[in-house]
Design an enzyme around this catalytic site. Sequence first.
Site, PDB file in Angstrom:
ATOM      1  N   LYS A  94       3.882  -7.482  11.896  1.00 52.10           N
ATOM      2  CA  LYS A  94       3.079  -7.768  10.710  1.00 52.10           C
ATOM      3  C   LYS A  94       3.382  -9.152  10.146  1.00 52.10           C
ATOM      4  CE  LYS A  94       1.825  -5.509   6.374  1.00 52.10           C
ATOM      5  NZ  LYS A  94       1.448  -4.182   5.864  1.00 52.10           N
ATOM      6  N   ARG A 114      -1.182   4.421  12.816  1.00 49.31           N
ATOM      7  CA  ARG A 114      -0.129   3.974  13.739  1.00 49.31           C
ATOM      8  C   ARG A 114      -0.738   3.804  15.113  1.00 49.31           C
ATOM      9  NH1 ARG A 114       4.313   6.341  10.885  1.00 49.31           N
ATOM     10  NH2 ARG A 114       4.011   5.187   8.961  1.00 49.31           N
ATOM     11  N   ARG A 136       0.846  -1.196   0.000  1.00 50.42           N
ATOM     12  CA  ARG A 136       0.000   0.000   0.000  1.00 50.42           C
ATOM     13  C   ARG A 136       0.877   1.241   0.000  1.00 50.42           C
ATOM     14  NH1 ARG A 136      -2.919   1.451   4.278  1.00 50.42           N
ATOM     15  NH2 ARG A 136      -4.498   2.664   3.230  1.00 50.42           N
TER      16      ARG A 136
HETATM   17  C1  BTN Z   1       0.598  -3.872   2.325  1.00 52.82           C
HETATM   18  O1  BTN Z   1       0.517  -4.290   3.475  1.00 52.82           O
HETATM   19  O2  BTN Z   1       1.154  -2.801   2.078  1.00 52.82           O
HETATM   20  C2  BTN Z   1      -0.005  -4.675   1.211  1.00 52.82           C
HETATM   21  C3  BTN Z   1       0.936  -5.743   0.729  1.00 52.82           C
HETATM   22  C4  BTN Z   1       0.365  -6.613  -0.359  1.00 52.82           C
HETATM   23  C5  BTN Z   1       1.410  -7.537  -0.959  1.00 52.82           C
HETATM   24  C6  BTN Z   1       0.813  -8.532  -1.897  1.00 52.82           C
HETATM   25  S1  BTN Z   1       1.967  -9.771  -2.385  1.00 52.82           S
HETATM   26  C7  BTN Z   1       0.863 -10.355  -3.576  1.00 52.82           C
HETATM   27  C8  BTN Z   1       0.199  -9.153  -4.206  1.00 52.82           C
HETATM   28  N1  BTN Z   1       1.001  -8.658  -5.303  1.00 52.82           N
HETATM   29  C9  BTN Z   1       1.540  -7.469  -5.043  1.00 52.82           C
HETATM   30  O3  BTN Z   1       2.291  -6.851  -5.802  1.00 52.82           O
HETATM   31  N2  BTN Z   1       1.135  -7.051  -3.840  1.00 52.82           N
HETATM   32  C10 BTN Z   1       0.263  -7.997  -3.199  1.00 52.82           C
END
Ligand code: BTN
Length: 336
Positions: free
Chosen positions: A194, A333, A129
């Site tokens: 996380k 946060r 994100r």
């Molecule tokens: C976050 O917490 O910021 C979201 C992370 C999401 C990661 C996953 S891995 C599979 C899918 N493909 C990506 O490029 N991103 C999501």
Amino acid sequence: MTNKIPTDTPSQHKVEQLKSIIELLSDGGWHTGPGLAQRLKVSRAYVWKLIQQLQEYGLALESISGKGYRLKQHLNLLQQGEINQQLSEDKVDAQVFMLADSTNQLLKDEGFCHKRLIIAEYQSAGRGRRGRNWVSPIAANLYWSLGWQTQMPVQKLGGLSLVVGLSLVSALEQLGYKDLALKWPNDLRYQGKKLAGILVELSGDASGDLNVIIGVGLNVQMDQSTAQEIEQAWMSLSELADEQGLNGPNRQQVLIGCVKHLNSNLALFEEFGFEHFLSKWQEYDESFDQQVSILQANSKLQGLGAGVDSSGAFLLQTDSQLETIYAGEVSLRINQ
Ligand code: BTN
């Protein structure tokens, strides 16, 4: 580790050779360079190059001169046939790739389809994100994206990433994991660390349906050395399994459980909306009654987490009022 974006995308033949090396190493024993060269019918120098490449992709290997190479931890590659067999009743069509830029991107590039599931063993440009990178070492974690087509109005989709988080929790609880928590809007955590992140991307199509890409990254057995660039506190399921006296996680079993729970929750979400999940969310809401900060582009709001509303928007009790916060580009946060 910095995820290496392959400058020259390896040929399918080379991808197969990389896969063969991992398969040979997955017996857990030591393998010499000459031994691997013989099995693959290539030169020793070429084996060395393949090993280098796998290390660049984040494969955690030990090497000792005279003994050769050994995996630092047990692993099995994901098996597309078995995954499809187990997801057939859910009508999910899965494809496993060794290498991808991002599974969310690959689902678009390969052609978005309802219930198409793209899984990769490695992502060179995994997306998180807010423009962040998602560290994706090879064969260590789970990186997958599910296509979901819906006629739900876009305003009702605010709670979707929360429903995805709840699905991950249910799948992991079924495998025996305990004390999991969710941090609005998209983090699965354990004691503030996380374990998984969710990235939902939407686009419309000509029929008026929404094409939703649900991307999930779940840390399963990531080696500390391959994840030094991660800025926030994180952990892997394997550590949690140790802590809770469970067997080490089986990536394929975890994946199948998560997709099954998500698939059935999506049907409930489509029928009843987020309201159906509100009380469940309250059980896992890590920031409820906690001092939190909401960081927006140019501002910071402070207050007490007051749960979410029936659409999944975050409720923040400030000194003066109850504010409703929509996911968008905000970051939450929990103040320690
Ligand atoms: C976050 O917490 O910021 C979201 C992370 C999401 C990661 C996953 S891995 C599979 C899918 N493909 C990506 O490029 N991103 C999501």
